[in-house]
Design an enzyme around this catalytic site. Structure first.
Site, PDB file in Angstrom:
ATOM      1  N   GLY A  63    -108.028  60.598  76.857  1.00 20.35           N
ATOM      2  CA  GLY A  63    -108.900  59.577  77.399  1.00 20.35           C
ATOM      3  C   GLY A  63    -109.088  58.508  76.341  1.00 20.35           C
TER       4      GLY A  63
ATOM      5  N   ASN B 133    -116.234  61.807  83.565  1.00 21.49           N
ATOM      6  CA  ASN B 133    -117.245  62.275  82.617  1.00 21.49           C
ATOM      7  C   ASN B 133    -118.446  61.326  82.578  1.00 21.49           C
ATOM      8  OD1 ASN B 133    -118.298  63.962  80.645  1.00 21.49           O
ATOM      9  ND2 ASN B 133    -117.214  62.938  78.973  1.00 21.49           N
TER      10      ASN B 133
ATOM     11  N   GLY C 131     -72.132  46.165  48.111  1.00 26.67           N
ATOM     12  CA  GLY C 131     -72.875  45.529  47.021  1.00 26.67           C
ATOM     13  C   GLY C 131     -73.486  44.236  47.513  1.00 26.67           C
TER      14      GLY C 131
ATOM     15  N   SER D  73     -74.505  40.251  47.983  1.00 28.76           N
ATOM     16  CA  SER D  73     -73.708  39.038  48.140  1.00 28.76           C
ATOM     17  C   SER D  73     -73.421  38.476  46.745  1.00 28.76           C
ATOM     18  CB  SER D  73     -74.502  38.014  48.965  1.00 28.76           C
ATOM     19  OG  SER D  73     -73.793  36.804  49.022  1.00 28.76           O
TER      20      SER D  73
ATOM     21  N   GLY E  11     -69.066  40.550  43.781  1.00 26.43           N
ATOM     22  CA  GLY E  11     -67.662  40.600  43.395  1.00 26.43           C
ATOM     23  C   GLY E  11     -66.812  41.541  44.227  1.00 26.43           C
TER      24      GLY E  11
ATOM     25  N   SER F 113     -65.225  41.122  47.209  1.00 24.86           N
ATOM     26  CA  SER F 113     -63.977  40.558  47.730  1.00 24.86           C
ATOM     27  C   SER F 113     -62.974  40.323  46.607  1.00 24.86           C
ATOM     28  CB  SER F 113     -64.265  39.230  48.452  1.00 24.86           C
ATOM     29  OG  SER F 113     -65.081  39.480  49.572  1.00 24.86           O
TER      30      SER F 113
ATOM     31  N   SER G  26     -72.881  45.666  53.607  1.00 30.05           N
ATOM     32  CA  SER G  26     -73.282  46.958  54.206  1.00 30.05           C
ATOM     33  C   SER G  26     -74.510  47.546  53.505  1.00 30.05           C
ATOM     34  CB  SER G  26     -72.120  47.954  54.211  1.00 30.05           C
ATOM     35  OG  SER G  26     -71.433  47.986  52.986  1.00 30.05           O
TER      36      SER G  26
END
Lengths: 299, 637
Positions: free
Chosen positions: B37, B171, B474, B476, B479, B481, B548
């Protein structure tokens, strides 16, 4: 159609819980305090894994101040169940001679709370069965069946996992452990009825007998050994007493009673007007003392 | 004080013939119910009253209750029953119940377990928790206020969770002068609402928890009411446990009991039906069949066992069976699926992320599962369907779920134990959702995996290499890429067949429909994971360079691949260093507030806990990093 009784359903539920722990914990242990709830829990463990013996040890966190009769049953119960019995006594408390007469709350804190943490750390148990019931005390009513403790054993009542259906989430992080309470939904009356029905052996102190006693702070205490400090000229008085709950003998109040059988005990319990924890010095502090003790790691 | 009513313990019988009393009480049944309630409807007072009337409160507790009542009670000199059940210190200060609490009392006929569930909106998950094990729900209404939003919410939830017995407890009748017309008005209001959400029947009782009307004894104040008291009703309703026995036999295996070489039993609690010696049973999902040789218990072997009992079964034949399997009647085994529609109640502060892999627990089965489609959210106040992209704490939605392995199930409406599940977050281990299977999606039964003759081993063998997914993660500008590119050149030179999947490039094509919210990031990684998996199946060494940020998704991709094929490469560059490099000028934009949800600035990065390879770019050049990875690969070939 078979109607299961409430005791049959409670039994089946407890067995289910124990088996779930077995399937998910790496190193479980059953805390065994030698009291009536421990006796029921141990009996249920035998049932849960039959015909195998319960696949975990029993652990008694000893304060060295239990009743002699409890030490006698302890070894026998473990042997009957085919289980290993581990006994831990806090070495620091031992060295400092911590005792319930001189040290008050520190006694429980060091022997029980600290002692339990030490033992769990020493053996690296990741799940520990305890015999606590939700009907015992207010803050227990909200505890989960699977109760999580952080790496320092502390309990966070606001951050409990929801428990749905019979699905227990037993996943834990590194260093965390679970306390599991298979008797959560049992009441004191259920425990006594079950002991009666299943013929479970319990410490004789639950039954009335003439025993040496003195009165201290409104509690009727049993003089269980020579360590009990008597006032000058004081002599223990023999009374017909029994105990509803068992702990350290200098902290556990007896009640005068003539009940020598289980039905008589149940009869007394049903007609009595006080709760079982009334005989425990530990619960007499401020209203929320148990909750506070649990946050610190008390079982 | 009200006198103790006779429905509880007969003190005379206890004192005169305790054995007769015990005999009666050993044959009691058990009912579990919930009370719900709004905050001020008087739940705690009602429960306190039930406990008090059934003598579950002892003198010492009463003394402390009286003291507390004077100190913080709201009832003047009267006992404040609410203080008896509002356990935690925090709630006693705030005067609200914030967690589900379980209470116990008994009458001659039954033992009762009451889940006191909170009315406060933010704690709906506790109400669902309490309801999941209940046979009956007592929905409290303040007679002065009538049907409120909270009433609708709680009724909807109770119905959703499959509670068939609903009691409408009107009630505080004492505060409306026990007015029959007011009672009827509330009941009519509630009926109109109840029908819209599918509640077929309910029992309405006028009562006062504070004054004790119609709780245990019929009240003279409501002479116009002819129905049962609350307690009489609780004692007489049919138990769902008994009904379960009429269904087909099912038992989820919890534990395989092997004390010695001669005994192999399967332990579990029977979910539904009856099992007898000689019954033909089927183990699902394997489909293996046998007959029941024995039903073993500590108290001796049984001829039959029923729903609710915990037993150990042995088979006449040696067939495979283990935890997670369901033993079922051979003539009517349960279905198996890996895709189903379900209702989901979200229970965690962290919202649902569609596509994220969670652990799903149903019965004793544990699988990985993801919400594929969030069909709609449900407004529990109006039962309206709303479009939604996620579910927040206390939200309810209808979703399609897929699992990585088939699960044995039944529709929740038919079998709560076989159709109720929870979702667990893999990182925090929190129980994040409760779900109820609605039905299997037909697709799952019809689409079978296409068996292919030229399989992944054949692909890899032709290329003379072991497929790998080298997963660079890791911040942005860390390193990723650059190092991945350097590594691919080296691999290519040594005659390896490789492919580099780069974050920026994929977002121009395959994932160009995705943004940068947490949900979109999860989907981004899921798709890349699937593509990487296909390429690894084709025998390639795949390199991926994606921020990721979440461990859960990296683990999800790891789980898609065979053991040892996923190699997590953590390009560990401190945020300050990456920000200082700021090759693409993105950190500057993010700091200026022009770029939202930028990892490391206003979106989290969860560093890998146990990466296979960690590259510290403050100590290594891209060439040295490539060497280190090649070295690792040759050592772990």
């Amino acid at each position: 159609m078979t109607d299961l009784t409430h005791l049959q359903r409670l039994e089946a539920e407890s067995i289910h819980i124990m088996r779930e722990v077995m399937a998910s914990a790496e190193n479980p242990v059953m805390l065994y305090s030698v009291g009536k709830d421990s006796a029921v829990m141990l009996h249920l463990a035998k049932k849960a894994f039959y015909p195998s013996p319960p696949p975990f040890p029993l652990l008694h966190v000893d304060t060295t101040w239990k009743f002699q009769a409890m030490y006698e049953l302890r070894a026998k119960a473990a042997e009957d169940a085919g289980m290993e019995l581990l006994v831990h006594q806090n070495p620091e408390a031992k060295e400092k001679g911590i005792n319930p007469f001189d040290h008050g709350a520190l006694h429980t804190d060091m022997w029980k709370t600290e002692g339990l943490k030490q033992a769990l750390d020493k053996y690296q148990f990741d799940a520990a069965f305890g015999g606590a019931r939700r009907d015992e005390e207010k803050s227990r009513a909200k505890e989960r069946v699977f109760s999580f403790r952080g790496a320092n054993h502390q309990w966070d009542p606001k951050n409990q996992r929801p428990e749905l259906w019979k699905l227990y989430n037993a996943r834990k992080g590194k260093g965390e452990s679970i306390r599991v309470f298979p008797l959560s939904n049992w009441t004191e009356l259920d425990i006594w009825q079950y002991i009666h029905l299943e013929n479970i052996e319990i410490v004789p102190l639950y039954f009335s007998a003439p025993r040496p006693t003195v009165e201290r702070d409104g509690l009727l205490l049993m003089v269980d050994d020579e360590r009990f400090p008597l006032a000058p000229g004081e002599t223990p008085v023999e009374r017909h007493i029994r105990f509803r709950t068992l702990g350290c003998y200098p902290l556990t109040g007896a009640e005068e009673s003539k009940a020598t059988t289980l039905p008589e005990i149940i009869q007394e319990m049903l007609l009595t007007t006080t709760s079982e924890r009334q005989g425990r010095a530990i619960d007499k502090d401020a209203g929320a003392s148990m909750e506070k003790k649990k946050q610190e790691g008390y079982f | 004080m009200t006198d103790t009513p006779s429905v509880y313990q007969t003190d005379a019988l206890i004192s005169q013939d305790i054995d007769a009393y015990l005999d009666i009480h050993q044959h009691k049944s058990m009912l579990r119910f919930i009370t719900c309630g709004s905050v001020d409807d008087g739940k705690s007072t009602l429960i306190g009253r039930l406990l008090y009337d059934s003598k579950m409160i002892f003198e010492d507790q009463l003394a402390s209750l009286e003291a507390d009542s004077k100190k913080m009670g709201t009832q003047g000199d009267e006992i404040d029953f609410a203080l008896l059940v509002d356990g935690l210190a925090a709630e006693r200060e705030q005067g609200i119940t914030i967690d589900v609490a379980y209470r116990f009392f008994a009458t001659e006929k039954r033992k009762f377990i009451v889940a006191d569930t909170p009315g406060h909106e933010q704690y709906t998950r506790n109400m669902v928790t309490g309801a999941s094990t209940a046979d009956l729900a007592v929905i409290l209404i303040d007679a002065r206020k009538g049907v409120l939003t909270q009433t609708r919410r709680h009724s909807y939830l109770a119905h959703l969770i499959g509670i068939k017995q609903i009691v409408l407890a009107v009630n505080k009748m004492d505060l409306v002068d026990y007015d029959e017309a007011r009672f009827n008005e509330i009941v009519d209001d509630y009926r109109a609402f109840a029908e819209t959400i599918g509640i077929q029947a309910f029992t309405a009782i006028p009562l006062s928890g504070l004054a004790g009307d119609n709780i245990t004894n019929p009240s003279d104040n409501t002479a116009w009411y002819q129905g049962p008291t609350l307690l009489a009703h609780l004692e007489d309703v049919e138990l769902s446990n008994t009904l379960e026995q009429e269904k087909d036999f099912r038992m989820a295996v919890q534990w395989v009991n092997r004390p010695n070489l001669d005994f192999r039993g399967f332990s579990g609690q029977i979910a539904s039906g009856v099992v007898r010696i000689g019954d033909d049973v089927r183990v699902v999902p394997s489909g293996k069949q046998s007959t029941i040789a024995s039903i073993v218990t500590f108290d001796g072997e049984l001829d039959q066992a029923v729903a609710g009992q915990s037993v150990t079964l042995t088979f006449a034949d040696e067939i495979d069976c283990s935890r997670g399997d369901v033993i079922a009647a051979a003539s009517a085994p349960p279905a198996v699926t890996d895709q189903f529609e379900s209702t989901l109640v979200w229970m965690d502060e962290t919202p649902l992320l569609p596509s994220r892999s969670y652990i799903l627990k149903i019965g004793t089965q544990r699988v990985n599962a993801a919400v594929q489609t969030l069909k709609h959210q449900i407004n529990v106040n109006s039962s309206e369907q709303l479009a939604a992209s996620t579910l927040q704490l206390n939200d309810i939605g209808v979703v399609d779920i897929s699992t990585d392995r088939p699960i044995v199930f039944e529709e929740y409406a038919d079998n709560r134990e076989m159709g109720g599940f929870i979702l667990i977050d893999k990182m925090t281990n929190a129980t994040v959702a409760a779900g109820m299977v609605r039905f299997s999606l037909r697709r799952a039964q019809n689409v079978h995996w296409q068996a292919i003759d030229v399989d992944r081993q054949a692909h890899a063998a032709l290329k003379n290499q072991s497929p790998r997914v080298l997963w660079f993660t890791g911040l942005s500008g860390s390193g990723k890429s650059t190092i991945a590119n350097e590594l691919e050149k080296r691999l290519h030179q040594t005659g390896r067949h490789t492919y580099l999947l780069d974050g920026d490039n994929v977002r121009h094509g395959l994932n160009k429909d995705l943004g940068f919210t947490d949900a979109a990031r999860v989907e981004n990684i899921r798709r890349v994971g699937e593509v990487a998996k296909l390429m690894a199946d084709a025998g390639l060494i795949v390199l991926t360079a994606f921020i990721s940020p979440f461990q859960a998704e990296r683990d999800m991709v790891r789980a898609m691949l065979p053991d040892n094929e996923f190699v997590e490469v953590f390009v560990d560059t401190p945020l300050a260093v990456a920000e200082q490099r700021d090759v693409k000028g993105l950190y500057k934009k993010a700091r200026a507030g022009d770029l939202k949800n930028f990892t490391g600035i206003d979106s989290p990065y969860e560093a890998p806990e146990n990466p296979e390879i960690r590259i510290d770019t403050t100590q290594m050049t891209a060439e040295q990093a490539a060497d280190a990875i090649l070295d690792w690969l040759s050592k772990n070939a």
